[in-house]
Design a protein around this motif. Structure first.
Motif, PDB file in Angstrom:
ATOM      1  N   UNK A 103      -3.213 -11.280  -0.321  1.00  0.00           N
ATOM      2  CA  UNK A 103      -3.286 -10.290   0.754  1.00  0.00           C
ATOM      3  C   UNK A 103      -2.906 -10.910   2.100  1.00  0.00           C
ATOM      4  N   UNK A 104      -3.456 -12.093   2.389  1.00  0.00           N
ATOM      5  CA  UNK A 104      -3.177 -12.757   3.668  1.00  0.00           C
ATOM      6  C   UNK A 104      -1.692 -13.084   3.791  1.00  0.00           C
ATOM      7  N   UNK A 105      -1.120 -13.675   2.750  1.00  0.00           N
ATOM      8  CA  UNK A 105       0.286 -14.073   2.796  1.00  0.00           C
ATOM      9  C   UNK A 105       1.196 -12.868   3.006  1.00  0.00           C
ATOM     10  N   UNK A 106       0.897 -11.789   2.300  1.00  0.00           N
ATOM     11  CA  UNK A 106       1.751 -10.594   2.395  1.00  0.00           C
ATOM     12  C   UNK A 106       1.573  -9.861   3.724  1.00  0.00           C
ATOM     13  N   UNK A 107       0.367  -9.905   4.287  1.00  0.00           N
ATOM     14  CA  UNK A 107       0.141  -9.232   5.557  1.00  0.00           C
ATOM     15  C   UNK A 107       0.511 -10.106   6.754  1.00  0.00           C
ATOM     16  N   UNK A 108       0.185 -11.410   6.654  1.00  0.00           N
ATOM     17  CA  UNK A 108       0.382 -12.313   7.798  1.00  0.00           C
ATOM     18  C   UNK A 108       1.751 -12.977   7.806  1.00  0.00           C
ATOM     19  N   UNK A 109       2.437 -12.959   6.663  1.00  0.00           N
ATOM     20  CA  UNK A 109       3.707 -13.678   6.525  1.00  0.00           C
ATOM     21  C   UNK A 109       3.499 -15.150   6.878  1.00  0.00           C
ATOM     22  N   UNK A 110       2.440 -15.722   6.310  1.00  0.00           N
ATOM     23  CA  UNK A 110       2.066 -17.098   6.617  1.00  0.00           C
ATOM     24  C   UNK A 110       1.589 -17.770   5.340  1.00  0.00           C
ATOM     25  N   UNK A 111       1.531 -19.096   5.372  1.00  0.00           N
ATOM     26  CA  UNK A 111       1.086 -19.861   4.210  1.00  0.00           C
ATOM     27  C   UNK A 111      -0.430 -19.945   4.169  1.00  0.00           C
ATOM     28  N   UNK A 128       7.057  -8.069   0.363  1.00  0.00           N
ATOM     29  CA  UNK A 128       5.975  -7.893   1.331  1.00  0.00           C
ATOM     30  C   UNK A 128       5.817  -9.121   2.217  1.00  0.00           C
ATOM     31  N   UNK A 129       5.929 -10.310   1.623  1.00  0.00           N
ATOM     32  CA  UNK A 129       5.726 -11.532   2.407  1.00  0.00           C
ATOM     33  C   UNK A 129       6.935 -11.848   3.279  1.00  0.00           C
ATOM     34  N   UNK A 130       8.112 -11.404   2.843  1.00  0.00           N
ATOM     35  CA  UNK A 130       9.333 -11.671   3.599  1.00  0.00           C
ATOM     36  C   UNK A 130      10.074 -12.896   3.087  1.00  0.00           C
TER      37      UNK A 130
END
Length: 460
Positions: free
Chosen positions: A377-385, A396-398
């Motif tokens: 969820x975090x990776x897909x929403x935040x686009x972060x590791x 979703x993650x980009x």
């Protein structure tokens, strides 16, 4: 005849009495058996009643930098909301502040012995003090009891939360990061340049970008952590990550060539025209804005930059223009080519003040926040590791986070900020200030190094 009848009648009465007695006994056995047969149901009913009994109401304070503006913020808030629905007896008080304010708050809480039940720590010498003072609990027992949780972290992540002389694992990492260069593909194309691989290549790219009247790099130089990050990356590419341990052991003085040369490389960037004319005044927000608005071709930054350049606060479509390349290496130091500034960052610790059901729920919340589902969820929403493995949806993650992750996989050794190896607080603070002063050309690398050694000498 009468006597025989009487005798027979007496005999029959005795037999009848025996039968009644046996029947009664049998009936009791039957009741006991029935009671025994119903005992699991009764036990189940009792257990169900116990499970339905109101649980002790507890409050969990959790301190972190995951404000609504933080890239992790929205996902973390969603995870906590879902947790409180699952555990209605738990009230979660979010003490979320920007990093600088959070650090001050935790310092005050620590001094007052009033640390939140859950709070963020970072790998490094500073965190070791929490362990020495027994402010946080060892999570080994809970990790070992839940292999799915323990095995969910990326390779080597938990090793960052171990401290010499103190067996155990003292936090569960949520953040992972890598640092490198983010670049604007369109601006590179305009200048006719490709992502550089070596330091000399980088200097050549800076020259061509300047010739095309494009500012090569954005940096928020007014914030000292930006210069400290730049120094850290240069130190690792020059010396390898292992060398930083010499600062902690005092085997490596700041006045050594291993430290001075990376500082000299910072000056070399300034003299090559890497930054805008007003780089001295720029803060981190200005750095982001300059890059995202196409006013600079590159940023040296961490993987959180993906969210900054592709998230909802970035210009529409800008993320498609951004690429990534690892920090260039020195041709004569190629053995350190794959030494990266990166690894595990923010990690959840549980305060030793937590007890009973409050402690159980604190650990359960940390497990939830660092689960595979939460990581996805975090990776897909935040686009972060994150520091937890997850099968994320690239749609979703980009694409950019996938590019960063792929480049990071080539690294052979990762280590965090150089400052994490400086245990003496005044010297630690001065390290930030002096790397900034060197970048602003306010002091020479040699004089900066001497001031650091003089400060360290006060700790003896």
């Amino acid at each position: 005849m009468t006597n025989a009848k009487v005798l027979r009648s007496s005999f029959m009465l005795v037999i009848l009495a025996i039968l009644i007695t046996l029947t009664a006994c049998g009936g009791n056995k039957g009741n006991n058996s029935s009671s025994s047969a119903s005992s699991p149901a009764a036990s189940s009913a009792s257990s169900e009643a116990a499970s339905e009994a109101p649980k002790e109401k507890v409050t969990l304070r959790i301190a972190s930098a995951y404000t609504p503006d933080h890239t992790f913020g929205p996902a973390i808030a969603q995870i906590i909301d879902e947790f409180t629905k699952q555990h209605p007896e738990v009230t979660v008080e979010k003490e979320f502040l920007p990093v600088a304010e959070l650090d001050k708050k935790l310092t005050a809480d620590r001094a007052a012995n009033n640390l939140p039940e859950i709070f963020i720590i970072f790998p490094g010498a500073g965190t070791a003090d929490y362990v020495k003072e027994k402010k946080i609990i060892d999570l080994s027992e809970y990790l070992n009891a839940d292999p799915d949780w323990k095995d969910g972290f990326i390779s080597g992540a938990l090793d960052n939360l171990k401290f010499e002389g103190f067996p155990g694992i003292y936090a569960a990492p949520i953040g992972a990061y890598s640092t490198g260069f983010y670049y604007n593909k369109e601006l590179f194309q305009q200048a006719g340049v490709e992502p550089p691989k070596t330091w000399d290549d980088l200097l050549a790219v800076i020259g061509k970008l300047n010739a095309a009247k494009i500012t090569p790099m954005a940096i928020g130089a007014s914030e000292s952590w930006r210069s400290e990050h730049l120094f850290t990356a240069l130190f690792y590419k020059w010396n390898g990550a292992e060398k930083a341990k010499g600062i902690l052991s005092r085997a490596l003085p700041y006045s050594s060539p291993e430290v001075i040369e990376p500082l000299n490389k910072m000056v070399q960037l300034v003299e090559a025209g890497a930054f805008s004319k007003n780089y001295i005044a720029n803060n981190y927000a200005a750095e982001i804005a300059d890059f995202n608005n196409g006013k600079a071709a590159m940023r040296y930054s961490g993987s959180w930059t993906v969210g900054e350049s592709t998230g909802p606060n970035s210009p529409a479509g800008f993320g498609d223009k951004v690429g990534f390349f690892p920090f260039p290496y020195f041709a004569d130091k190629e053995e350190h080519k794959d030494s990266w500034m990166g690894g595990v960052s923010d990690s959840f610790a549980v305060s030793s003040r937590a007890e009973g059901h409050q402690k159980d729920m604190a650990i359960e919340l940390v497990k939830t926040l660092t689960s595979t589902a939460s990581s996805k969820l975090i990776t897909e929403m935040a686009h972060d590791l994150t520091a937890v493995k997850a099968d994320v949806d690239p749609a979703k993650s980009g694409k950019l986070i996938a590019e960063v992750s792929k480049a990071m996989s080539t690294g052979k050794e990762f280590s965090g900020d150089i400052s994490a190896f400086e245990p003496y607080k005044p010297a630690n603070t001065k390290l930030y200030d002096l790397t900034q002063a060197v970048l602003l050309k306010g002091i020479t690398p040699e004089k900066a190094a001497k001031q650091l050694d003089d400060e360290v000498a006060k700790s003896k």
